[in-house]
Enzyme design. Structure first.
Site, short mmCIF file in Angstrom:
data_model
loop_
_atom_site.label_atom_id
_atom_site.label_comp_id
_atom_site.label_asym_id
_atom_site.label_seq_id
_atom_site.Cartn_x
_atom_site.Cartn_y
_atom_site.Cartn_z
N TYR A 247 0.82 -1.21 0.00
CA TYR A 247 0.00 0.00 0.00
C TYR A 247 0.85 1.27 0.00
O TYR A 247 0.42 2.32 -0.46
CB TYR A 247 -0.83 0.07 1.28
CG TYR A 247 -2.06 -0.79 1.36
CD1 TYR A 247 -3.05 -0.72 0.38
CD2 TYR A 247 -2.26 -1.62 2.45
CE1 TYR A 247 -4.20 -1.48 0.49
CE2 TYR A 247 -3.41 -2.38 2.56
CZ TYR A 247 -4.38 -2.31 1.58
OH TYR A 247 -5.52 -3.05 1.69
N ALA A 278 -3.31 -6.23 -6.57
CA ALA A 278 -3.37 -5.10 -5.65
C ALA A 278 -3.75 -5.58 -4.27
O ALA A 278 -4.55 -6.51 -4.12
CB ALA A 278 -4.39 -4.07 -6.14
N ASP A 279 -3.19 -4.96 -3.25
CA ASP A 279 -3.62 -5.23 -1.89
C ASP A 279 -4.96 -4.53 -1.68
O ASP A 279 -5.02 -3.36 -1.34
CB ASP A 279 -2.58 -4.71 -0.89
CG ASP A 279 -2.80 -5.25 0.51
OD1 ASP A 279 -3.89 -5.79 0.76
OD2 ASP A 279 -1.90 -5.11 1.35
N TYR A 280 -6.02 -5.26 -1.97
CA TYR A 280 -7.39 -4.76 -1.90
C TYR A 280 -7.55 -3.43 -2.63
O TYR A 280 -7.58 -3.39 -3.84
CB TYR A 280 -7.87 -4.73 -0.45
CG TYR A 280 -8.13 -6.12 0.07
CD1 TYR A 280 -9.19 -6.87 -0.40
CD2 TYR A 280 -7.27 -6.71 0.99
CE1 TYR A 280 -9.41 -8.17 0.04
CE2 TYR A 280 -7.48 -8.01 1.44
CZ TYR A 280 -8.55 -8.73 0.96
OH TYR A 280 -8.76 -10.01 1.39
#
Length: 332
Positions: A247, A278-280
């Site tokens: 992030y 992607a991280d969320y």
């Protein structure tokens, strides 16, 4: 019966026939029931849009189904049937019958009701025993595979040296070689069960200023190369097929939009050919938290490396690193 055409050729043929909308759909995921989930990701409830119109969302196909078992307590047998039902809908909705990938968290075992819980990664490091950690990974992967889960969001390869950081218990240790050796063993185990291992968080997440989770990272190229990157390179050699970006920003450059890191280092230097996930909400955060773009479309373009370098972007970056640091709080 084995298909007559090899997978790479089949993929090239498929991509040549897909529309732009169909290709974009494969880059997206659906998190059904996200409003019922606990605090899994930073700003989760700010970013999630509910309810999801499932039929509309999958009309061109969909890339991923998020946490079908880990969002709420689900009976394993009922959950497996629900996943199969969703997959049939997805395959019927798109022209090419492409199913979705299903992913779950699996750091200490599959994060689902009734699944076996294993010791935390700090305990993995304390064993100094890669063989047993490989067995742990294989056991976790076997459970996931039996439920129709394709991808596991583990291991965490962040080297941690600041005990103030809030996710220390998710890490393997402070020594890059130990982290890389033990993390690679987990990768081999998970991948041996046919589940895609996802290396995270690439890279710098655990080195945030003052140990603040999700905070900015100030790091030099020597420390990055000698301390933080080696575990990822080792685990890629062990066969990991996916990498999750961090992030955070490194010296003012958000990792989700860092072409030199995600393309130059990961793809070109390491030769990685798998998926970057992607991280969320990391792509959306390029607009809402990092402030380096003005619209969601620009955020998507930046994350995909499809942008032109312009002076206004540099000005936004300057404002982000000097005037918006207070917005970088949050998740766990």
């Amino acid at each position: 019966m084995r298909p007559a055409v090899e997978p790479p050729d089949r993929v090239r043929d498929l991509l040549a026939r897909m529309t732009v909308a169909e290709k974009i759909a494969q880059l997206q995921g659906i998190w059904v029931g996200v409003d019922e989930a606990g605090a899994v990701a930073p700003h989760q409830h700010d970013m999630a849009v509910e309810p999801v119109d499932f039929d509309a969302a999958v009309r061109h196909g969909i890339g991923q189904l998020t946490r079908a078992f880990g969002t709420r307590p689900v009976d394993p047998a009922l959950g497996a049937r629900a996943v199969a039902r969703s997959q049939r809908k997805i395959m019927a909705a798109n022209r090419f019958g492409i199913p979705a990938m299903v992913h779950e968290e699996c750091l200490t075992g599959l994060t689902a009701w009734q699944a076996t819980i294993f010791p935390s990664p700090l305990c993995w490091g304390a064993t100094f025993d890669p063989d047993i950690i490989e067995r742990v990974g294989a056991a976790i992967g076997g459970t996931m595979r039996s439920l129709g889960v394709h991808q596991g969001l583990a291991p965490v390869l962040d080297v941690v040296r600041d005990l103030r950081w809030g996710r220390v218990e998710e890490t393997i240790g402070e020594d890059p070689f130990l982290v890389g050796t033990v993390g690679s063993a987990y990768v081999r185990g998970l991948e041996s069960a046919g589940v895609v291992a996802t290396l995270k968080h690439f890279v710098g997440y655990s080195s945030s200023r003052a140990g603040r989770n999700f905070g900015p990272v100030s790091i030099g190229s020597r420390e990055l190369a000698d301390v933080l990157l080696p575990p990822f390179e080792m685990a890629l050699r062990a066969g990991a097929r996916s990498v999750m970006n961090a992030y955070t920003d490194n010296d003012g450059i958000p990792v989700a939009a860092d072409e030199s890191l995600l393309t130059g280092r990961l793809r070109e230097s390491y030769g990685f050919t798998g998926t970057v996930v992607a991280d969320y909400f990391a792509v959306s955060f390029l607009q809402t938290l990092h402030g380096v773009v003005d619209t969601p479309a620009e955020a998507a373009a930046r994350a995909a490396g499809r942008h032109r370098r312009r002076a206004p972007d540099r000005e936004l970056l300057r404002r982000t690193t000097t005037g918006r640091s207070g917005r970088r709080g949050g998740g766990s």
